[in-house]
Design a protein around this motif. Structure first.
Motif, PDB file in Angstrom:
ATOM      1  N   GLU A 137       6.169   3.641   5.473  1.00 12.38           N
ATOM      2  CA  GLU A 137       6.127   3.361   6.902  1.00 12.38           C
ATOM      3  C   GLU A 137       6.501   1.902   7.173  1.00 12.38           C
ATOM      4  OE1 GLU A 137       2.539   4.617   8.868  1.00 12.38           O
ATOM      5  OE2 GLU A 137       2.299   6.355   7.544  1.00 12.38           O
ATOM      6  N   VAL A 138       5.965   1.006   6.346  1.00 12.18           N
ATOM      7  CA  VAL A 138       6.295  -0.406   6.504  1.00 12.18           C
ATOM      8  C   VAL A 138       7.748  -0.653   6.117  1.00 12.18           C
ATOM      9  CG1 VAL A 138       5.734  -2.750   5.738  1.00 12.18           C
ATOM     10  CG2 VAL A 138       3.904  -1.082   6.107  1.00 12.18           C
ATOM     11  N   GLU A 139       8.190  -0.019   5.050  1.00 12.78           N
ATOM     12  CA  GLU A 139       9.569  -0.194   4.608  1.00 12.78           C
ATOM     13  C   GLU A 139      10.552   0.222   5.696  1.00 12.78           C
ATOM     14  OE1 GLU A 139       8.016   0.843   0.131  1.00 12.78           O
ATOM     15  OE2 GLU A 139       9.445   2.210   1.087  1.00 12.78           O
ATOM     16  N   SER A 140      10.248   1.310   6.384  1.00  9.25           N
ATOM     17  CA  SER A 140      11.124   1.757   7.474  1.00  9.25           C
ATOM     18  C   SER A 140      11.186   0.725   8.592  1.00  9.25           C
ATOM     19  CB  SER A 140      10.630   3.101   8.020  1.00  9.25           C
ATOM     20  OG  SER A 140      10.743   4.124   7.045  1.00  9.25           O
ATOM     21  N   ALA A 141      10.037   0.113   8.904  1.00  6.10           N
ATOM     22  CA  ALA A 141      10.016  -0.911   9.951  1.00  6.10           C
ATOM     23  C   ALA A 141      10.817  -2.136   9.542  1.00  6.10           C
ATOM     24  CB  ALA A 141       8.571  -1.290  10.264  1.00  6.10           C
ATOM     25  N   LEU A 142      10.701  -2.537   8.275  1.00  6.74           N
ATOM     26  CA  LEU A 142      11.422  -3.719   7.793  1.00  6.74           C
ATOM     27  C   LEU A 142      12.926  -3.483   7.724  1.00  6.74           C
ATOM     28  CD1 LEU A 142       9.212  -5.098   4.888  1.00  6.74           C
ATOM     29  CD2 LEU A 142       9.912  -6.337   6.942  1.00  6.74           C
ATOM     30  N   ARG A 143      13.325  -2.270   7.454  1.00  5.38           N
ATOM     31  CA  ARG A 143      14.740  -1.973   7.282  1.00  5.38           C
ATOM     32  C   ARG A 143      15.429  -1.609   8.592  1.00  5.38           C
ATOM     33  NH1 ARG A 143      13.585   1.780   1.888  1.00  5.38           N
ATOM     34  NH2 ARG A 143      12.763   0.056   0.612  1.00  5.38           N
ATOM     35  N   GLN A 167      -2.942   3.478  14.499  1.00  2.00           N
ATOM     36  CA  GLN A 167      -1.565   3.678  14.932  1.00  2.00           C
ATOM     37  C   GLN A 167      -0.918   2.334  15.228  1.00  2.00           C
ATOM     38  OE1 GLN A 167      -1.573   6.339  18.290  1.00  2.00           O
ATOM     39  NE2 GLN A 167      -2.330   8.086  17.110  1.00  2.00           N
ATOM     40  N   GLY A 168       0.401   2.341  15.318  1.00  2.00           N
ATOM     41  CA  GLY A 168       1.144   1.182  15.766  1.00  2.00           C
ATOM     42  C   GLY A 168       0.966  -0.033  14.879  1.00  2.00           C
ATOM     43  N   PRO A 169       0.980  -1.235  15.480  1.00  2.41           N
ATOM     44  CA  PRO A 169       0.892  -2.465  14.692  1.00  2.41           C
ATOM     45  C   PRO A 169      -0.373  -2.568  13.849  1.00  2.41           C
ATOM     46  CG  PRO A 169       1.661  -2.948  16.912  1.00  2.41           C
ATOM     47  CD  PRO A 169       1.246  -1.513  16.913  1.00  2.41           C
ATOM     48  N   ASP A 170      -1.514  -2.084  14.359  1.00  2.00           N
ATOM     49  CA  ASP A 170      -2.751  -2.153  13.580  1.00  2.00           C
ATOM     50  C   ASP A 170      -2.622  -1.359  12.277  1.00  2.00           C
ATOM     51  OD1 ASP A 170      -3.968  -3.737  15.451  1.00  2.00           O
ATOM     52  OD2 ASP A 170      -5.273  -2.169  16.257  1.00  2.00           O
ATOM     53  N   ARG A 171      -2.021  -0.207  12.368  1.00  2.00           N
ATOM     54  CA  ARG A 171      -1.843   0.635  11.181  1.00  2.00           C
ATOM     55  C   ARG A 171      -0.966  -0.075  10.141  1.00  2.00           C
ATOM     56  NH1 ARG A 171      -2.041   6.242  10.117  1.00  2.00           N
ATOM     57  NH2 ARG A 171      -0.533   6.967   8.576  1.00  2.00           N
ATOM     58  N   LEU A 172       0.166  -0.578  10.584  1.00  2.02           N
ATOM     59  CA  LEU A 172       1.077  -1.234   9.653  1.00  2.02           C
ATOM     60  C   LEU A 172       0.477  -2.525   9.103  1.00  2.02           C
ATOM     61  CD1 LEU A 172       4.521  -0.697  11.421  1.00  2.02           C
ATOM     62  CD2 LEU A 172       3.427   0.704   9.673  1.00  2.02           C
ATOM     63  N   ARG A 173      -0.307  -3.235   9.924  1.00  5.11           N
ATOM     64  CA  ARG A 173      -0.917  -4.484   9.457  1.00  5.11           C
ATOM     65  C   ARG A 173      -1.904  -4.225   8.335  1.00  5.11           C
ATOM     66  NH1 ARG A 173      -3.356  -5.910  13.874  1.00  5.11           N
ATOM     67  NH2 ARG A 173      -1.367  -6.560  14.794  1.00  5.11           N
ATOM     68  N   VAL A 174      -2.708  -3.185   8.437  1.00  9.52           N
ATOM     69  CA  VAL A 174      -3.654  -2.867   7.362  1.00  9.52           C
ATOM     70  C   VAL A 174      -2.904  -2.504   6.085  1.00  9.52           C
ATOM     71  CG1 VAL A 174      -5.458  -1.288   6.599  1.00  9.52           C
ATOM     72  CG2 VAL A 174      -5.490  -2.167   8.930  1.00  9.52           C
ATOM     73  N   ILE A 175      -1.838  -1.758   6.212  1.00  9.96           N
ATOM     74  CA  ILE A 175      -1.057  -1.384   5.029  1.00  9.96           C
ATOM     75  C   ILE A 175      -0.499  -2.628   4.347  1.00  9.96           C
ATOM     76  CG2 ILE A 175       0.952  -0.109   4.205  1.00  9.96           C
ATOM     77  CD1 ILE A 175       0.570   1.762   6.663  1.00  9.96           C
ATOM     78  N   VAL A 176       0.112  -3.505   5.132  1.00  8.02           N
ATOM     79  CA  VAL A 176       0.679  -4.733   4.568  1.00  8.02           C
ATOM     80  C   VAL A 176      -0.409  -5.579   3.918  1.00  8.02           C
ATOM     81  CG1 VAL A 176       1.774  -6.930   5.138  1.00  8.02           C
ATOM     82  CG2 VAL A 176       2.682  -4.806   6.082  1.00  8.02           C
ATOM     83  N   ASN A 177      -1.527  -5.763   4.589  1.00 10.39           N
ATOM     84  CA  ASN A 177      -2.584  -6.614   4.058  1.00 10.39           C
ATOM     85  C   ASN A 177      -3.162  -6.064   2.760  1.00 10.39           C
ATOM     86  OD1 ASN A 177      -2.350  -8.529   6.057  1.00 10.39           O
ATOM     87  ND2 ASN A 177      -4.005  -7.711   7.322  1.00 10.39           N
ATOM     88  N   ALA A 178      -3.323  -4.766   2.684  1.00 11.18           N
ATOM     89  CA  ALA A 178      -3.841  -4.174   1.445  1.00 11.18           C
ATOM     90  C   ALA A 178      -2.854  -4.349   0.299  1.00 11.18           C
ATOM     91  CB  ALA A 178      -4.147  -2.697   1.662  1.00 11.18           C
ATOM     92  N   LEU A 179      -1.609  -4.070   0.555  1.00 10.97           N
ATOM     93  CA  LEU A 179      -0.619  -4.053  -0.531  1.00 10.97           C
ATOM     94  C   LEU A 179      -0.155  -5.442  -0.935  1.00 10.97           C
ATOM     95  CD1 LEU A 179       1.591  -1.004   0.540  1.00 10.97           C
ATOM     96  CD2 LEU A 179      -0.270  -1.053  -1.120  1.00 10.97           C
ATOM     97  N   THR A 180      -0.283  -6.435  -0.047  1.00  9.86           N
ATOM     98  CA  THR A 180       0.277  -7.755  -0.366  1.00  9.86           C
ATOM     99  C   THR A 180      -0.726  -8.900  -0.341  1.00  9.86           C
ATOM    100  OG1 THR A 180       0.928  -8.381   1.906  1.00  9.86           O
ATOM    101  CG2 THR A 180       2.477  -7.017   0.638  1.00  9.86           C
ATOM    102  N   ARG A 181      -1.958  -8.686   0.152  1.00  9.94           N
ATOM    103  CA  ARG A 181      -2.897  -9.805   0.283  1.00  9.94           C
ATOM    104  C   ARG A 181      -4.266  -9.555  -0.338  1.00  9.94           C
ATOM    105  NH1 ARG A 181      -3.903 -11.267   6.158  1.00  9.94           N
ATOM    106  NH2 ARG A 181      -4.914 -13.065   5.170  1.00  9.94           N
TER     107      ARG A 181
END
Length: 273
Positions: A137-143, A167-181
């Motif tokens: 989901e994040v990869e799709s947003a970045l690309r 949903q929306g930005p909150d959903r993607l933010r949690v994914i990014v934070n877990a995988l990268t921080r």
């Protein structure tokens, strides 16, 4: 075909060259490489490091780390360069657009041969399959064409826990934070973003994410970087590879099929603090 998993480079290209020249690696011309993210920043040769990894072509998989995302944020005008940043040479390169497009196309998670690679960690409730789906989901947003809009909403510490209803930005933010921080979380998966010390200094009520009982990825081996104060971790189901190259530690490679370890000593380019 051997796969070597390699810890955070952070712009330390001389160390990468020395590692790839080690006979255990250099004598295997078919070897493949998994890079645990943070290719760039803080070390002295971010551009050269990026080009070296790109030149490996299909032999390399590189996961996005928080420093790689930070570079995209700076390029998009969303983040200000930090005082220890060493990525301006990438932004000034004549092919900067192509370099940034390559970074935007990198995955946040990769699974193969029973190994799941991420940069920082996996929330304890996520299975390997769910992790890959959420990463996509994040990869799709970045690309996509609105990648700058995504980055503008990506930063922040809240929400600090996952819910399937997000949903929306909150959903993607949690994914990014877990995988990268992420380093520490509570037993119910609430993340802490302040503590960076080794596992013995966990904040009250927190444990390293991989020590949560019943972790849903326990049936696979999770390969990660990001946590230099933790150092090398080789235990069943866990392979931690950030051994502090940019801080004067080592650059580490581990061959996935037999856990052979190769390390090179690195100059100290940055002093913690």
């Amino acid at each position: 075909m051997s796969i070597w998993a390699i810890g955070d480079l952070q712009g330390c290209c001389d160390s990468l060259d020395a590692l790839l020249a080690r006979p255990e690696i250099a004598n295997d011309p078919q070897a493949r490489f998994w890079f645990a993210g943070d290719l760039v920043n803080r070390g002295p040769a971010s551009l050269k490091t990026l080009r070296t990894v790109m030149a490996l072509g299909n032999r390399a998989v590189s996961i996005l780390g928080n420093h790689d995302l930070h570079l995209l944020g700076v390029a998009a005008g969303i983040r200000k360069p930090g005082k220890s940043d060493t990525t301006q040479e990438i932004l000034d390169a004549p092919d900067a657009d192509q370099l940034l497009a390559w970074i935007r196309s990198r995955p946040l998670a990769h699974f193969e041969r029973g190994h799941l690679m991420v940069h920082a960690g996996v929330l304890p409730a996520w299975t390997a399959a769910q992790t890959l789906g959420l990463a996509s989901e994040v990869e799709s947003a970045l690309r996509g064409p609105k990648w700058r809009d995504f980055l503008a909403r990506m930063y922040g510490n809240a929400p600090a826990a996952w819910s399937d209803s997000l949903q929306g930005p909150d959903r993607l933010r949690v994914i990014v934070n877990a995988l990268t921080r992420m380093r520490y979380c509570t037993l119910d998966g609430t993340m802490d973003f302040d503590a960076k010390d080794a596992a013995g200094d966990a904040p009250a009520g927190h444990v390293p994410w991989f020590d949560v009982p019943g972790r849903a990825t326990a049936s696979v081996t999770v390969v990660f970087g990001h946590w230099s104060t933790l150092g090398l971790v080789r235990q069943p189901g866990i392979l931690g590879l950030d051994t502090g190259c940019v801080w004067g530690g080592q650059l580490t490679a581990v061959r996935l099929d037999d856990r052979q370890l190769v390390q090179v000593q690195c100059p100290q380019y940055r002093v913690p603090g």
